[in-house]
Design an enzyme around this catalytic site. Structure first.
Site, PDB file in Angstrom:
ATOM      1  N   ASP A  27      38.040  75.351  49.718  1.00  0.00           N
ATOM      2  CA  ASP A  27      36.783  75.322  48.996  1.00  0.00           C
ATOM      3  C   ASP A  27      36.032  76.588  49.402  1.00  0.00           C
ATOM      4  O   ASP A  27      36.303  77.168  50.451  1.00  0.00           O
ATOM      5  CB  ASP A  27      36.022  74.059  49.414  1.00  0.00           C
ATOM      6  N   ASP A  52      34.552  67.948  46.963  1.00  0.00           N
ATOM      7  CA  ASP A  52      35.916  68.132  47.468  1.00  0.00           C
ATOM      8  C   ASP A  52      36.557  66.810  47.860  1.00  0.00           C
ATOM      9  O   ASP A  52      37.761  66.758  48.101  1.00  0.00           O
ATOM     10  CB  ASP A  52      35.909  69.031  48.711  1.00  0.00           C
TER      11      ASP A  52
END
Lengths: 836, 73
Positions: A520, A722
Site C-alpha cells: 500500500d 487494505d
C-alpha cells in the site's frame, strides 16, 4: 533546498510536565511553573493533581524510556450505559455488583497500573480495578446503583486512557480457560513423570541387583497408580485430536502419538496385573509431559499477538455517534452506540472525528480525509447535500449528517464483513509434520504387521507381542511432535522481541517462496501524514511559521509541527492570528508580521527567482509549496507532502534483488502513485493508483488465484481499505500504526516503524524452515534407529526411557540455539543511531 | 524395610496435595497474567489522601470538551 528528514528537533526549551516530551516553542509559557506539550497533557496533569495522585509522577520518574503525550477525547461515553454495548463485556456478580472489562489505549508504563488501580479511591461505586499491563485490559468491579459506566469511562478518558468496552471478552475467556486447562494438564504430567522416574529407577536397579518379590510387586502397582492421572487426564488431548482427525479422514501427528500411548499403557497395565513383562509407564509419562510442555510454550509465544488482536477486535473501528435530538435551540447532543441509530437520524461530526455513518451532509462546510478508506492523501471538500462515507476523518468544521446507513450496511461495514468472511475461510495450512504423519502411520502399521507375522512363526506368540509393543512404543514420534512447536515457539518469541507479532504461524511456512509483494502507499511506503519535506529560505522564517501554525489545527499547520526545526530561538509570542480558509494564516510573531499560505495570501509582491524555481521543483516532486512572508517580504517556501519512510527505498531494492516482484496498490491519484513508484525504482506498470478498496481486494484475489506454483502473494498495508486485501492474500502484514481492522485481518503485525522488518520476516522464516527440517531429520534418524533395535528385540523399557529424552533433548537444543530472528537490540540500536 | 509400604504412599500423597494446589492455582487464573504482579509489587504503599468525589470536569462533560477545543484553537 535541503531535505529536512535527516535533521532532528532542537533541544527543547522545556519538557512537558506530564509526559516529559519537548514542548513546542509556541506553547512554552515562561511565566508558569508547569509546561505542557498539548491540551491532553494539561488536562491529565490537572486532574491527577486535583485527585491527589502526585505519586504517579514519582513512579513515572522511575520508569525508563520516553512517554507519549496524553490523549483526552472529551467524550461523554453515554453510549457505555447502553445495555447492548455493556453486556458483551460485563459479568453480573450478584448483589448489584458488576465486573466490566475495558480495553485502555495509552497504557505505557508500570505507573499507569498504579494510577488506573487507584480509581476506587476517588469514584464512589467503583470497588476494585485490576489492570493487566501486557494486554491493557482493565477489569472493573462496580455497583450500578452508585455509579455509571459512562462516569468511569470519563474518568479514565480524562486521565489519558481512552477506554473501549472489550467486545471480544468472551473470545478471550475461551482462550484463557483453554490455557488454564493446558497448564493444569502439564503440571500433572510433569509431577507424575518425575515420581515415576523414582519408582522405575528402583525397578531398574532391582533388575540388576535382585529384588524381593513383594517389593517388586508393590513398586509395579505403585507405578500403575501414578501413571493413571497421566493417561486419563493429561493425555486426553492427544486421544481427542487423533479420533477427531480420523473421523474427518485426516491423519494428524497426534495419531501415531495416541497409538503409542494407548499400546504402552494397555500393555503395561496388563503386565502389572499379570505380574510379568516390561512396564513402559515412565517413558509414556515423560513423553506426555514433553509434548504438552512444547505445545504450551508455543501457545504462550503466540498469546501476545492473539491478545492484542482480541483487544482490537473489541475496539470497533467506529464505536459511537453523537446523535442530535430535537431542532433549533432545543437540540441536544447525546452519544449513542451505532446500533441505536436509524436512517433519518441526524448526527454531529466534530472536527478531528471519524464520520460514523454513511449519509448526506445537512449543514456545514468542511474537508474530509479519506486516506484510511481510499488511500487518497488530498482532502475532499464537502458541503450541504454531499454524500459522506463512514470512516472518513473530518478535518475542518463541525458537520451535521443525516444517516442513510449504519454498521454493516455502510461501505466500510461491507468491507469489514468481507474481512471476517475471508478470515473464516482462510485454509489452515497442513503442517509438514502432519504430511509426514500419514506416511509414518502407514509404514508403522506395515512393519508392525510384519513383526507379528514373522515373530509369531519364528519365536512364538509371546515374543512377537513383546516386540511389537516395544516397536510401537519406541517409534512414537515424540521428537517429530516436538520438532515444529518448539522451533516455532522460539521463533515467535524472538520475532515478538523484534517488534514482529505473528498471529498466524502458518504465515511463516507460506513465506517459503514469495513471488509478489504488494505494498500500500499511504502510511505504508510513506509516513501517511503531511510534513515539511523541503524548505528553501531563512531559518528564522521557518521558526516564525511554525510558531504561527501552532495556533491552527489545519492540515498544513500540522505539517509544520511535524517538521524538525533547526537551531533554537527565543520563544516567540504569537498574537492577533487570522486564518483564511483555503488561503492561509497570518498574525504577529514577536514583532514581525508573518503570513503563511498561498503566494496570493502572503501578498509579498513578485516571487523572486530562487523561490519560483524551488516552488516549481517541489510541484514536480509531488509536494505542495507553501509560502512564508515576514514583514511583507517573501522569506521562504516550504514543500509539504507525504514523505517516504526512511527505509522504504532500501527495503524495496532488497526485495527486488531477491527476485520478488514488488507492486504498489494504492487508492491515491495515479500520478502520485507513479511518482512514488519511480522514486522506489519500480516500473510504471507496477505502481497502480486510483484503486477502490474493492479493486484492491479483487487484484489480490486474482493474483492469489493465478499464482504459479507455490509463490506466495504477500500484501502489506495499514488502512481499512487494505483490510480485505490483507485477509485474502497468502500472507497479510499490517505495518506499525495500522488501524484495528488491518490488525485483525493480518497474519503478521509489525510494531516497529518502517518496512525493514519485512526483510527480517523473510530471513527469519527461511531460518525457521531450516531448523524445522533439521529437527525432523534428527527425529527420523532416531525413530528408524530405535525401531530397528526394537525389531531385533534389543529395546527394553530402560533403553526406551533413556533414548526418548535424548532424542527430545536434541530437538530442544537444535530449536533453542538457532537465531531465527535477530535480537531487537542490534536493529533498534541502528535505527536510533540513525535518528541521532 | 517394611516401612516403605507406608512411607512411599505417604510421600506420594503429599506430592498429590501439592499437585492439587497447583491445579487450583492454574484453574483459578493465577498464572494468567505474569507481567502485572511483577510491576505492581514495586509500588510503595505511600499514603495517598485522595480527594473523593467527582471533579466538575467529569460531570460537565460538555464543558471539558469545550475547554479542549479552546486550548487547541
Amino acid at each position: 533546498m535541503t531535505p529536512l528528514s535527516a535533521r532532528r528537533a532542537p533541544a527543547a526549551a522545556a519538557a512537558c510536565s506530564h509526559c516529559g516530551q519537548p514542548v513546542p516553542l509556541a506553547l512554552v509559557r515562561p511565566a508558569d511553573d508547569t509546561q505542557f506539550c498539548c491540551a491532553g497533557c494539561r488536562q491529565v496533569y490537572t486532574l491527577v493533581r486535583e485527585w491527589g495522585f502526585d505519586q504517579y509522577y514519582r513512579l513515572v520518574g522511575q520508569q525508563q524510556g520516553a512517554l507519549e503525550p496524553a490523549t483526552v477525547t472529551g467524550r461523554s461515553f453515554e453510549d457505555f450505559d447502553d445495555a447492548r454495548v455493556q453486556t458483551p463485556a460485563t459479568e453480573d456478580l450478584g448483589g448489584d455488583r458488576r465486573r466490566t472489562r475495558l480495553y485502555l489505549e495509552g497504557v505505557h508504563c508500570a505507573a499507569c497500573v498504579w494510577l488506573v488501580e487507584k480509581l476506587p479511591a476517588v469514584l464512589s461505586g467503583v470497588d476494585e480495578v485490576r489492570l493487566n499491563y501486557g494486554s491493557a485490559v482493565a477489569e472493573i468491579n462496580w455497583r450500578p446503583a452508585h455509579t455509571r459506566l459512562s462516569t468511569i469511562g470519563r474518568a479514565l478518558d480524562r486521565l489519558g486512557y481512552t477506554p473501549h468496552v472489550h467486545q471480544a471478552a468472551r473470545v478471550q475467556d475461551a482462550r484463557r480457560s483453554e490455557d488454564r486447562a493446558g497448564l493444569a494438564r502439564l503440571g500433572v504430567a510433569t509431577a507424575c513423570a518425575m515420581n515415576l522416574m523414582f519408582v522405575s529407577g528402583a525397578l531398574y536397579a532391582g533388575e540388576y541387583s535382585g529384588m524381593a518379590s513383594p517389593y517388586e510387586a508393590f513398586f509395579r502397582w505403585l507405578s500403575l497408580v501414578v501413571a493413571l492421572p497421566v493417561i486419563f487426564f493429561s493425555a486426553t488431548p492427544f486421544f481427542q485430536t487423533a479420533i477427531a482427525g480420523l473421523r474427518a479422514g485426516i491423519v494428524h501427528i497426534d495419531l501415531p502419538i495416541a497409538i503409542a500411548l494407548a499400546v504402552a499403557s494397555a500393555a503395561s497395565a496388563w503386565n502389572t496385573l499379570t505380574g510379568t513383562g516390561p512396564l513402559w509407564f515412565d517413558s509414556l509419562a515423560m513423553l506426555v509431559a514433553a509434548l504438552l510442555g512444547a505445545r504450551q510454550l508455543q501457545r504462550s509465544a503466540q498469546r501476545a499477538a492473539l491478545e492484542r488482536a482480541d483487544s482490537l477486535r473489541g475496539v470497533a473501528f467506529l464505536e459511537f455517534a453523537r446523535r442530535v435530538d430535537g431542532t433549533g435551540t432545543d437540540a441536544t447532543v447525546v452519544e449513542v452506540p451505532l446500533s441505536a441509530l436509524v436512517p433519518g437520524d441526524v448526527v454531529e461530526v466534530r472536527s478531528g472525528e471519524l464520520v460514523p455513518v454513511d449519509g448526506v451532509v445537512l449543514s456545514g462546510r468542511s474537508a474530509l480525509d479519506n486516506a484510511v478508506l481510499t488511500g487518497e492523501t488530498a482532502p475532499l471538500a464537502v458541503t450541504d447535500g454531499d454524500g459522506v462515507n463512514a470512516g472518513a476523518t473530518n478535518l475542518g468544521a463541525r458537520l451535521l449528517v443525516r444517516v442513510n446507513a449504519t454498521g454493516a450496511q455502510t461501505r466500510v461495514g461491507a468491507l469489514l464483513a468481507i474481512v471476517q468472511e475471508a478470515l473464516s475461510r482462510k485454509p489452515s495450512l497442513l503442517q509438514t509434520t502432519d504430511v509426514m504423519a500419514r506416511r509414518f502411520v502407514q509404514v508403522l502399521l506395515v512393519v508392525a504387521a510384519a513383526t507379528v507375522g514373522i515373530g509369531w512363526t519364528q519365536f512364538g506368540p509371546e515374543v512377537a507381542m513383546t516386540r511389537v509393543v516395544a516397536l510401537l512404543v519406541v517409534s512414537c514420534p515424540c521428537a517429530l511432535g516436538l520438532a515444529v512447536p518448539l522451533a516455532m515457539s522460539v521463533a515467535l518469541m524472538r520475532a515478538a522481541r523484534a517488534g514482529i507479532f505473528v498471529k498466524n504461524p502458518d504465515a511463516l511456512e507460506r513465506l517459503r517462496h514469495v513471488s509478489t509483494v504488494l505494498l500500500d502507499k499511504t502510511g505504508t511506503i510513506t509516513e501517511g501524514r503531511a510534513s515539511v519535506v523541503r524548505w528553501q529560505g531563512e531559518d528564522a522564517a521557518l521558526q516564525y511559521a511554525r510558531a504561527l501554525e501552532a495556533e491552527s489545527s489545519h492540515r498544513v499547520a500540522r505539517a509544520f509541527q511535524a517538521a524538525p526545526g533547526r537551531g533554537l530561538y527565543a520563544v516567540p509570542t504569537v498574537h492577533t492570528v487570522v486564518e483564511v480558509p483555503g488561503r492561509g494564516i497570518s498574525g504577529r510573531v514577536d514583532d514581525h508580521e508573518v503570513r503563511v499560505g498561498t503566494a496570493f495570501h502572503v501578498d509579498a509582491g513578485r516571487v523572486p527567482e530562487t523561490f519560483a524555481t524551488a516552488s516549481s521543483a517541489m510541484v514536480a516532486e509531488g509536494l505542495s509549496p507553501v509560502f512564508v512572508a515576514v514583514d511583507g517580504r517573501l522569506a521562504g517556501v516550504a514543500g509539504i507532502g507525504d514523505e517516504l519512510r526512511v527505509d522504504s527505498r532500501a527495503t524495496v531494492a532488497a526485495l527486488v534483488a531477491r527476485g520478488i516482484r514488488v507492486r504498489i496498490l494504492s487508492g491515491d491519484h495515479p500520478d502520485v502513485v507513479r511518482r512514488v513508484g519511480a522514486a522506489l525504482g519500480l516500473a510504471a506498470d507496477d505502481a497502480i493508483g486510483g484503486l477502490t478498496p474493492e479493486d484492491k481486494r479483487d487484484a489480490v484475489a486474482a493474483l492469489v488465484a493465478g499464482r504459479d506454483g507455490d509463490g506466495a502473494v504477500v500484501m502489506v498495508g495499514d488502512g481499512v481499505n487494505d483490510a480485505a486485501a490483507l485477509a485474502l492474500a497468502d500472507v497479510g502484514i499490517a505495518v506499525q500504526g495500522g488501524m484495528g481492522a488491518t490488525i485483525v485481518a493480518a497474519d503478521i503485525v509489525l510494531t516497529r516503524e518502517g518496512l525493514r522488518p519485512l526483510l527480517e520476516i523473510l530471513d527469519g522464516a527461511r531460518r525457521l524452515r531450516g531448523v524445522i527440517r533439521r529437527n525432523i531429520a534428527f527425529s527420523l534418524v532416531y525413530n528408524i534407529g530405535a525401531s530397528s533395535l526394537a525389531l531385533a528385540g534389543i529395546v527394553g523399557p530402560l533403553l526406551a526411557a533413556v533414548l526418548m529424552p535424548v532424542s527430545s533433548l536434541t530437538v530442544v537444543l537444535s530449536s533453542a540455539l538457532t537465531r531465527t530472528f535477530a535480537r531487537p537490540g542490534r536493529a533498534g540500536a541502528r535505527s536510533s543511531a540513525a535518528e541521532a | 524395610m517394611e516401612t516403605i509400604f507406608v512411607l512411599l504412599p505417604l510421600a506420594l500423597l503429599i506430592a498429590a496435595i501439592a499437585v492439587g494446589f497447583f491445579i487450583w492455582a492454574a484453574t483459578s487464573g493465577q498464572f494468567d497474567d505474569l507481567e502485572t504482579p511483577a510491576v505492581r509489587i514495586l509500588f510503595d504503599d505511600e499514603e495517598v489522601a485522595p480527594r473523593a468525589g467527582e471533579p466538575a470536569s467529569l460531570r460537565a462533560s460538555a464543558g471539558a470538551a469545550a475547554s479542549t477545543r479552546r486550548v487547541l484553537r
